[in-house]
Design a protein around this motif. Structure first.
Motif, short mmCIF file in Angstrom:
data_model
loop_
_atom_site.label_atom_id
_atom_site.label_comp_id
_atom_site.label_asym_id
_atom_site.label_seq_id
_atom_site.Cartn_x
_atom_site.Cartn_y
_atom_site.Cartn_z
N ALA A 27 0.82 -1.21 0.00
CA ALA A 27 0.00 0.00 0.00
C ALA A 27 0.85 1.26 0.00
CB ALA A 27 -0.93 0.00 1.21
N ALA A 28 2.04 1.18 0.63
CA ALA A 28 2.89 2.37 0.72
C ALA A 28 3.69 2.62 -0.55
CB ALA A 28 3.85 2.21 1.90
N GLY A 29 3.70 1.67 -1.48
CA GLY A 29 4.33 1.91 -2.77
C GLY A 29 5.73 1.34 -2.94
N TYR A 30 6.18 0.51 -2.02
CA TYR A 30 7.50 -0.09 -2.16
C TYR A 30 7.55 -1.06 -3.33
CZ TYR A 30 8.73 1.72 2.48
OH TYR A 30 8.99 2.54 3.55
N ASP A 31 8.77 -1.37 -3.74
CA ASP A 31 8.98 -2.28 -4.86
C ASP A 31 8.77 -3.73 -4.48
OD1 ASP A 31 10.09 -2.91 -7.58
OD2 ASP A 31 11.69 -3.80 -6.40
N ALA A 32 9.13 -4.10 -3.23
CA ALA A 32 9.13 -5.53 -2.90
C ALA A 32 9.10 -5.74 -1.39
CB ALA A 32 10.36 -6.22 -3.49
N PHE A 33 8.67 -6.95 -1.03
CA PHE A 33 8.74 -7.46 0.34
C PHE A 33 9.62 -8.70 0.33
CE2 PHE A 33 7.49 -10.64 3.43
CZ PHE A 33 7.42 -9.92 4.63
N PHE A 34 10.68 -8.68 1.14
CA PHE A 34 11.58 -9.82 1.25
C PHE A 34 11.66 -10.27 2.70
CE2 PHE A 34 12.64 -9.22 -3.01
CZ PHE A 34 13.60 -10.13 -3.44
N ARG A 35 12.04 -11.51 2.86
CA ARG A 35 12.25 -12.04 4.20
C ARG A 35 13.51 -12.91 4.21
NH1 ARG A 35 8.99 -16.47 6.87
NH2 ARG A 35 11.12 -16.90 7.55
N SER A 36 14.08 -13.06 5.38
CA SER A 36 15.18 -14.00 5.56
C SER A 36 14.63 -15.43 5.48
CB SER A 36 15.85 -13.78 6.91
OG SER A 36 14.90 -13.98 7.95
N ASP A 37 15.56 -16.37 5.36
CA ASP A 37 15.22 -17.79 5.42
C ASP A 37 16.07 -18.41 6.52
OD1 ASP A 37 14.31 -20.33 4.97
OD2 ASP A 37 14.98 -20.48 2.89
N HIS A 38 15.59 -18.28 7.75
CA HIS A 38 16.29 -18.83 8.91
C HIS A 38 15.30 -19.56 9.81
CE1 HIS A 38 20.30 -17.28 8.33
NE2 HIS A 38 19.84 -16.06 8.12
N ILE A 299 7.34 2.02 8.37
CA ILE A 299 7.34 1.70 6.94
C ILE A 299 6.63 2.79 6.15
CG2 ILE A 299 6.52 0.02 5.23
CD1 ILE A 299 6.86 -2.13 7.44
N GLU A 300 5.50 3.23 6.64
CA GLU A 300 4.73 4.27 5.95
C GLU A 300 5.47 5.60 5.94
OE1 GLU A 300 0.29 2.49 7.08
OE2 GLU A 300 1.28 3.94 8.40
N PHE A 301 6.14 5.94 7.05
CA PHE A 301 6.88 7.19 7.13
C PHE A 301 8.01 7.24 6.10
CE2 PHE A 301 10.48 9.63 8.82
CZ PHE A 301 9.89 10.88 8.93
N ILE A 302 8.76 6.17 5.98
CA ILE A 302 9.87 6.14 5.01
C ILE A 302 9.34 6.30 3.59
CG2 ILE A 302 11.75 4.74 4.07
CD1 ILE A 302 11.88 3.37 6.86
N ALA A 303 8.23 5.62 3.30
CA ALA A 303 7.64 5.74 1.96
C ALA A 303 7.18 7.16 1.66
CB ALA A 303 6.48 4.77 1.83
N ALA A 304 6.66 7.83 2.67
CA ALA A 304 6.11 9.17 2.46
C ALA A 304 7.18 10.25 2.46
CB ALA A 304 5.06 9.48 3.53
N GLU A 305 8.21 10.09 3.30
CA GLU A 305 9.15 11.20 3.53
C GLU A 305 10.53 10.98 2.92
OE1 GLU A 305 8.14 13.98 4.81
OE2 GLU A 305 6.15 13.19 5.26
N VAL A 306 10.92 9.74 2.68
CA VAL A 306 12.24 9.48 2.12
C VAL A 306 12.16 9.11 0.63
CG1 VAL A 306 14.28 7.97 2.24
CG2 VAL A 306 13.17 8.76 4.35
N ALA A 307 11.30 8.16 0.30
CA ALA A 307 11.25 7.64 -1.07
C ALA A 307 11.04 8.73 -2.12
CB ALA A 307 10.17 6.57 -1.18
N PRO A 308 10.13 9.68 -1.93
CA PRO A 308 9.89 10.69 -2.97
C PRO A 308 11.10 11.57 -3.28
CG PRO A 308 8.06 10.65 -1.42
CD PRO A 308 9.15 9.84 -0.82
N GLN A 309 12.05 11.63 -2.35
CA GLN A 309 13.22 12.50 -2.56
C GLN A 309 14.39 11.77 -3.22
OE1 GLN A 309 14.14 15.27 0.75
NE2 GLN A 309 12.62 14.10 1.93
N LEU A 310 14.23 10.49 -3.49
CA LEU A 310 15.35 9.72 -4.01
C LEU A 310 15.41 9.72 -5.54
CD1 LEU A 310 15.30 6.64 -1.61
CD2 LEU A 310 16.75 8.67 -1.50
N GLY A 311 14.29 10.00 -6.19
CA GLY A 311 14.29 10.02 -7.63
C GLY A 311 14.30 8.63 -8.27
#
Length: 311
Positions: A27-38, A299-311
């Protein structure tokens, strides 16, 4: 810059916890969800309620998400036989409509192997097995329908496999290889990787390893630009220093240490730090290791405040 959320559920998370994080990620617009395998907790946490299986988890998420890519950083070659693993990953790729990315490593965490009865061979044998697994899994996926796949190695033999099922992505899901080994790891990446990832290292170490991978690719006639460069870093990002400190404390990390070895700070500080990483290493993809899976607002904060400034 692709931003991906990376989780460590062996530290204590249920499938429902991961589903909430994955849905927030999408919902926040990230490219992917990953997890470890442990299979075993690390550090001082109690690990309750216990581990979740990576590929069972991703199979569930494949049906409960629509857009985000799904994958592992990274599946251990010591956990599963390559034939059944190729089947599992291909099936999850089908279930997701072609959104799986496959991270595979040699395996390393001895505690989880002894706790669950898994063999952890010496390092050289581990890498020999790992190399055979990469060849087998990619070979099974890439064998044309109607043809058979056979392989005879020191550790694995496959005879006249129908090489089914096929993944939704053709000819195969992207393969992610990572690690700091200076010789065999770059050589395997050059042969098999669509992406090379180095987690939790400083920019100078990362650049040196990226350069080794590029040199290994060039040596076999492959364009190094075909291999995506990525890193994984732990995050604690907030509106102000107080919020940043709270998030670092919540995951048991010293704030000063995390500022130096991860991504800790305000949005403006993190945008500047990521820009420095890009300039020094040429990375185009960043895995944000989120350790507090209850803090969805992070997670939502990073998407809203960091991601848009990265280009």
């Amino acid at each position: 810059m692709d931003l991906r959320i990376f989780t460590e559920p062996q530290q204590g998370a249920t499938y429902d916890d991961l589903l909430r994080v994955a849905r927030t990620t999408e919902a926040a617009g990230y490219d992917a969800f990953f997890r470890s395998d442990h299979y075993h907790v690390m550090g001082g946490a109690d690990g309750l309620p216990g581990p979740t299986d990576a590929w069972l988890t991703l199979a569930g998420l494949a049906r409960e998400t629509e857009r985000i890519r799904l994958g592992t950083l990274v599946t251990a070659a010591t956990f599963r036989h390559p034939g059944p693993l190729a089947i599992s990953v291909a099936q999850v790729d089908q279930m997701s409509g072609g959104r799986v990315e496959f991270g595979l490593g040699a395996g390393w965490f001895d505690t989880e192997h002894t706790a669950y009865g898994l063999d952890l061979p010496p390092l050289k044998e581990r890498f020999d097995r790992y190399a055979e697994q990469l060849e087998i899994i990619t070979g099974l996926w890439r064998t044309p329908v109607g043809e058979k796949f056979s392989f005879s190695g020191k550790h694995y033999t496959l005879t006249d496999s129908p090489a089914l099922p096929k993944p939704a992505q053709s000819p195969a899901p992207p393969v992610i290889i990572g690690g700091a080994g200076k010789k065999r790891t770059p050589e395997l990446a050059a042969r098999f990787a669509d992406e090379f990832n180095l987690p939790f290292a400083d920019p100078e170490t990362v650049l040196a390893q990226f350069d080794r991978v590029s040199a290994a690719a060039t040596a076999i006639g492959r364009d190094p630009k075909e291999i995506v460069r990525s890193v994984a870093l732990t995050v604690a990002i907030g509106r102000n220093d107080t919020e940043v400190a709270r998030r670092a404390e919540a995951v048991g990390r010293d704030l000063d240490e995390l500022r130096g070895n991860g991504l800790a700070g305000t949005a403006a500080e993190i945008v500047d730090r990521i820009g420095q990483w890009q300039e020094k290493t040429g990375l185009t993809r960043l895995y944000l290791q989120v350790l507090d899976l209850t803090d969805l607002e992070h997670i939502e904060f990073i998407a809203a405040e960091v991601a848009p400034q990265l280009g």
